[in-house]
Every structure is written in C-alpha cells, then in structure tokens.
Design an enzyme around this catalytic site. Structure first.
Site, mmCIF file in Angstrom:
data_model
loop_
_atom_site.group_PDB
_atom_site.id
_atom_site.type_symbol
_atom_site.label_atom_id
_atom_site.label_comp_id
_atom_site.label_asym_id
_atom_site.label_seq_id
_atom_site.Cartn_x
_atom_site.Cartn_y
_atom_site.Cartn_z
ATOM 1 N N HIS A 171 21.960 5.229 -2.289
ATOM 2 C CA HIS A 171 21.382 6.224 -1.382
ATOM 3 C C HIS A 171 20.461 5.561 -0.379
ATOM 4 O O HIS A 171 20.365 5.975 0.765
ATOM 5 C CB HIS A 171 20.609 7.280 -2.188
ATOM 6 N N GLU A 221 51.922 7.479 3.389
ATOM 7 C CA GLU A 221 51.128 6.578 2.555
ATOM 8 C C GLU A 221 51.875 6.097 1.321
ATOM 9 O O GLU A 221 51.297 5.483 0.442
ATOM 10 C CB GLU A 221 49.782 7.215 2.184
ATOM 11 N N ASP A 247 46.294 3.957 0.701
ATOM 12 C CA ASP A 247 47.301 4.109 -0.344
ATOM 13 C C ASP A 247 48.564 3.314 -0.037
ATOM 14 O O ASP A 247 49.175 2.745 -0.933
ATOM 15 C CB ASP A 247 47.650 5.591 -0.536
ATOM 16 N N CYS A 302 44.755 6.978 9.557
ATOM 17 C CA CYS A 302 43.420 7.391 9.098
ATOM 18 C C CYS A 302 42.932 6.551 7.928
ATOM 19 O O CYS A 302 41.880 6.818 7.360
ATOM 20 C CB CYS A 302 43.413 8.873 8.752
HETATM 21 C C1 PEP Z 1 44.625 6.641 2.797
HETATM 22 O O1 PEP Z 1 45.217 6.631 1.710
HETATM 23 O O2 PEP Z 1 44.707 5.724 3.641
HETATM 24 C C2 PEP Z 1 43.752 7.770 3.176
HETATM 25 C C3 PEP Z 1 43.253 7.881 4.380
HETATM 26 O O3 PEP Z 1 43.437 8.694 2.230
HETATM 27 P P1 PEP Z 1 42.473 8.477 0.974
HETATM 28 O O4 PEP Z 1 41.672 7.225 1.237
HETATM 29 O O5 PEP Z 1 41.644 9.712 0.922
HETATM 30 O O6 PEP Z 1 43.432 8.349 -0.157
HETATM 31 MG MG MG Z 2 45.470 8.414 0.507
#
Ligand code: PEP
Ligand code: MG
Length: 569
Positions: free
Chosen positions: A185, A427, A451, A498
């Site tokens: 934190h 993913e 992933d 992402c």
């Molecule tokens: C990913 O798998 O790249 C992703 C953006 O989702 P998370 O990290 O929430 O699995």
């Molecule tokens: Mg993911």
C-alpha cells in the site's frame, strides 16, 4: 546500492534515518484479568479513533483510493477473530495485554509471510502497522512525528501507510527502505504523491546516518550514499532530463496520438478499481480498452445484483463522455477465486473451469451481467468483450444469449443500444490460430498477452520457478500476435491489445509496425506510450517487423529491438 524502484523520479538531498521505535514488549503475569481486558479495550478504542483520524487526513491530502487502506486497517483492528485471539490469550494464560498482542501479531505475520503470493505477503505490513499502533497505545508511547521534518530523504527499515499519512509531503523528498514491495500500500500511495521510492536496499539503515547526502533514483532503483561531486553532477543532469520529459509528456494531454507518418492510434486504459477511471481521464486515455469487472464480484459473500452492476457501469460510461468503455464479462477462476461460488479445486485451474466457461455454465450470472451492461449502454459508448474464448461455438452461443437478453429487455420496455459492439479477448492459442474464422463473428479483437503467453509457452504466469521462460519477446508469441492482427484486418475489424505487452516500451514500435490499432494499459503508461508512438514512423517499423519475426529466441528479439529501434527516439 541497488534496490527496486517502485515510485519513479530522481532526488538528491539529506538523509533522515527513521528507526522505528523499538517496541520492547515484556511478558508478565497479571492478577486481574478484567482490569487487563479493560486496558486492552481502551487501547483498541484509541487505536480506532486514530485510524479514523488518519483516514480523514489521507482522504483530504492524498486521495480516496489511497485512504481506503485505512478502512481496511479499521476492519482488521476491530476484526472479532483478531480481538478474541488476543483476549483469549489474556484470559487463558493470565498474561499482560502487550504480550498477547505481540504473540497474535507474530503468528499472523508469520503465516502471511509464508504464503507464496506477493499481495498477501505484503499485507503483513498492514498487520504490523495496526498491531504496533495498538502496542504504542498500551505502552503509552508516541512515534516520531514525521510531520515535523525538514526537507529530507527518509531512510527506514519499512514504511507503513500510517507513516505516509502522517507526513507532510512538502517536506519529504523521497524514501528508501530495506523492506517492502511493488504492490504494498505504501508504494501505491507514494506513486500518487509522486515521491521517488526505492525498496529492498539491504542494510541501508545501518550504513546511512542523519545528515548524509544521498541520491535516490526511483526510475532505476538505485541509491548512492554520500556521492562524489561527479556523481552529483551526473544525477543532477538526469534529474533535469527526467523532469523535462515529464513536462513533455504532460503536453501530450488533449492531443490525438499519431505516428510520425500520420497514422492515428488509440491509447486506452485498463481499469479495475472504481477510481481508476478518473486516472484514465486525467492521463487523457482515448477511453477504456479493458474494464476488468471481477472486483465487483470479489471481497463479498454473494453475487452483485443487476442494479448494483448497472449503476457502476452507467457512472463509469458517463464519466467517459462518449469515449468507449469496453466492459469484460466476469473472468473468474484461474487465480481469481470467488468463495461463494464454490469453485472446484482443480489440478490445473488456468486450464479449467474459468472465465467464459463459468459464464456459459452459470447462465443466471452471465445474463444478469449482460442485462446490466446492456441497460448501461443507453448512457454511454459501451462495448462488451468476452474472456478466454477457445472456439467458435462459444462465440455463437454468447451471441444467441445476447439476443435473448435483448429480446427480454425489449419486452420490458427498457432502452439499450441495440447495435452494441461485441469483441473477444484473443488469449488462447486456439483463438489466435483460428482468428480468421472468429473475426467474421465479432466487431473487434483485443489480444490478452498475459494469458496468451502462458498458454502458448506452457508457463504458468504466476509461478516464480518458471518465470524465466515467460516472455513477451518469444518469437512464437510475436508470430501469433501478427497472425491475429492480419486476420482481424482481413475481415475488416480493428485489433487492440490489453495485456501487459501493450505498454512494453520495446514492443510498442513492433506492435505499431504489425498494425495494432489500439493499445490498452494501466493509466500510468498512457502518456509515455503516446510519446513513443508520436516519435516513430509506422512504415519504418513495418519493414523491421519482418526481420524480428525471423529471429529464434526472446533474447535475440530483445537485443535486436534495443539496437535497431529504442535508440532511434
Ligand atoms: C490478459 O490475459 O492479457 C488480460 C488482459 O487479462 P487478465 O490479465 O485479466 O487475465
Ligand atoms: Mg486474461
């Protein structure tokens, strides 16, 4: 000396060594249990009042999100289990309250520290903070007043959220500690205060003395004690450059991101916590590329209602004033457990009952979330994305369910965006390889590299033992990313990313060259990514991509990028 830089920035200043008061706790036997319990009760009351006070202070001085740690502290300090363990010891063993608190504190800390999870391990700092506050109140001691310090760098063994809440940030230049970690934190709070912070510097409280001069480089995680004049000169220059760079980044706010050769690119934010959205807006993201909704389902004992979800999605979409909000449906399972769902214990949770698989099995949960999202879509530019797709049947089933939910809303006379766009997270290797077919069924792709890397390379993303094999530079991963982008474009849909790789400074130029349309990331990387993209030409990168994809190992890829690209801007 090397440590880990957890809050960026460079400073040069005088040291103040804050030795946490040695709380000497002695064990003795008491004759009156009742009196001892009274003493404990009044110390708990005092502690709770102090925490309330700090909460209000932090809320005013730092921010809402940062102040929430003290709500958690208060909950821990009045946790019936924690208190009854202390009381139980006093009653059973007729020992003094201080000793009982110390023993319960040590047991908790030992358990937390032995867990193989950074987040939980770092929560031991919170337990220490609360217990020590309780002990100080029992012993009638006061900690050093951090609010009275004059411009200095605080060197200490560990920094608690309470320490930070007490200080006057105008009088502190930065922090160096022996312990602590990235997800503590304290580091989250110092990033918000924009104070440099280096953790994990071995024996620094022994080597540094009050009044010593020190350089702290929070970018590189480097600390120089009593630097030479030459080192001071070098770091003063680095400090100026860094400050100018931050100014330059701030100037990018409000401007579209275009590459040097004029290609427009979207840089969006990933959000998890409710306040993340304000940060994405502050750092001028082009919307939200990934809203991880899991938090709505966590830290509670039952599912969130449709109304609760609707309100949250609506408020978030409205804040974005027409910029897109891509909401991901529940991605539970894997490492995200929801105790009230009674998810089965599995041999391979990441390959098991998780994400879209749970939602397609528990249609009640899925439909409630879809209804909430669709209802909110009447109030902003909302799109939906589905996690962990591994075959076309899943996409077709999802689309049929969405139609069913839309029909129901229509019957009920509830408004929603009937043309809402839907996308999938790409993913899994299966989705990547079949992305040509999947692209015909959806409006966009977002590549989840976190992933995708673990599944492609068969490396558990959270396992330290094999983390050396986990790499976004692996040619197999990069070839899949290129394939996904090409297949998406051939079918006329846009492709974003992402996963963490989207904010990797080395990879951004390569991803631009591959044709990625949208980069979605934590708000803290948005401006830097805008800056990198504005300084490179997409067409130049296209020719380099071909070379990169011919390389054999992650190391070769990394080196090639360093030599060919990073030095160019
Ligand atoms: C990913 O798998 O790249 C992703 C953006 O989702 P998370 O990290 O929430 O699995
Ligand atoms: Mg993911």
């Amino acid at each position: 000396m090397e440590g880990i830089g957890v809050s960026p920035g460079i400073i040069i200043g005088k040291v103040f060594v804050k030795k946490n008061i040695e709380l000497k706790v002695e064990k003795y036997y008491i004759s009156q249990v009742i009196t001892e319990l009274d003493r404990l009760n009044s110390a708990i009351e005092k502690t709770l009042n102090e925490i309330d006070h700090i909460y209000i202070n932090t809320l005013k001085k730092i921010g809402k999100k940062e102040s929430e740690v003290f709500i958690a502290h208060k909950m821990m300090a009045e946790d019936p289990e924690f208190i009854s363990m202390i009381k139980g010891k006093i009653e059973r063993e007729s020992i003094n309250a201080e000793w009982a608190v110390k023993e319960v504190r040590d047991d908790f800390v030992q358990i937390l520290k032995s867990i193989d999870n950074d987040y939980l391990r770092e929560r031991s700092a919170d337990i220490l903070d609360i217990s020590n506050r309780l002990l100080m109140n029992l012993l009638g001691k006061k900690n050093i007043e951090l609010s009275k310090l004059e411009k200095c760098i605080i060197v200490t063994d560990d920094l608690t959220p309470s320490d930070i809440a007490h200080l006057d940030s105008k009088n502190v230049l930065g922090f160096v500690t022996e312990n602590g970690g990235k997800t503590s934190h304290s580091s989250i709070m110092l990033k918000t205060l924009e104070l440099p912070y280096v953790v994990g510097v071995k024996d620094i409280t022994l080597s540094a003395k009050n009044g010593d001069t020190m350089i702290v480089d929070g970018n590189e995680g480097i600390v120089i004690l009593n630097p030479t004049s030459e080192q001071i000169e070098i770091y003063s220059k680095k400090k100026r450059q860094f400050e100018q760079f931050i100014l330059k980044l701030n100037k990018l706010k409000g401007k579209e991101t275009t590459s040097k050769d004029g290609v427009k690119i979207k840089i969006t934010g990933n959000i998890t916590f409710p306040n993340d959205i304000d940060k994405v807006i502050e750092y001028d993201g082009d919307g939200v590329g990934l809203y991880r909704t899991e938090l709505l389902y966590m830290d509670r004992d039952k599912l969130p209602t449709e109304e609760e979800q609707f309100q949250t999605y609506k408020v978030t979409a409205e804040k974005l004033q027409g910029k897109p909000l891509i909401i991901r449906t529940l991605d539970a399972g894997g490492d995200k457990d929801l105790s009230y769902l009674d998810l089965p214990k599995e041999m391979n949770p990441f390959l098991g009952y998780r994400a879209i698989r749970i939602c397609l099995d528990r249609r009640d949960i899925f439909k409630t979330q879809l209804r909430a999202i669709l209802r909110a879509s009447a109030f902003g530019n909302i799109k939906i994305i589905f996690p962990m797709i591994s075959n076309i049947e899943e996409v077709l089933t999802i689309k049929a369910i969405i139609e069913e939910v839309k029909e129901q809303l229509k019957v009920e006379g509830i408004t929603f965006n009937k043309d809402i766009e839907i996308g999938i997270m790409v993913e899994t290797p299966a989705a990547a390889i079949q992305s040509d077919i999947l692209a015909r069924e959806v409006d966009f792709f977002s590549i989840g590299t976190n992933d995708l890397i673990q599944y492609t390379l068969a490396v558990d993303r959270g396992n330290q033992k094999v983390s050396y094999l986990y790499s976004q530079y692996h040619p197999a991963v990069l070839r899949l990313v290129k394939l996904i982008i090409d297949n998406g474009h051939k079918e006329g849909i846009w492709v974003g990313m992402c996963g963490e790789a989207a904010r990797d400074e080395k990879l951004i130029p390569i991803l631009l060259g591959m044709g990625l349309d949208e980069f979605s990331m934590s708000f803290s990387s948005i401006l830097k990514t805008k800056w990198i993209i504005s300084n490179i030409s997409k067409s130049k990168m296209e020719s380099i991509v071909g070379e990169v994809l011919k390389l054999s190992t992650p190391l070769e890829v990394k080196k090639y990028i360093e030599e060919k690209i990073t030095t160019n801007y």
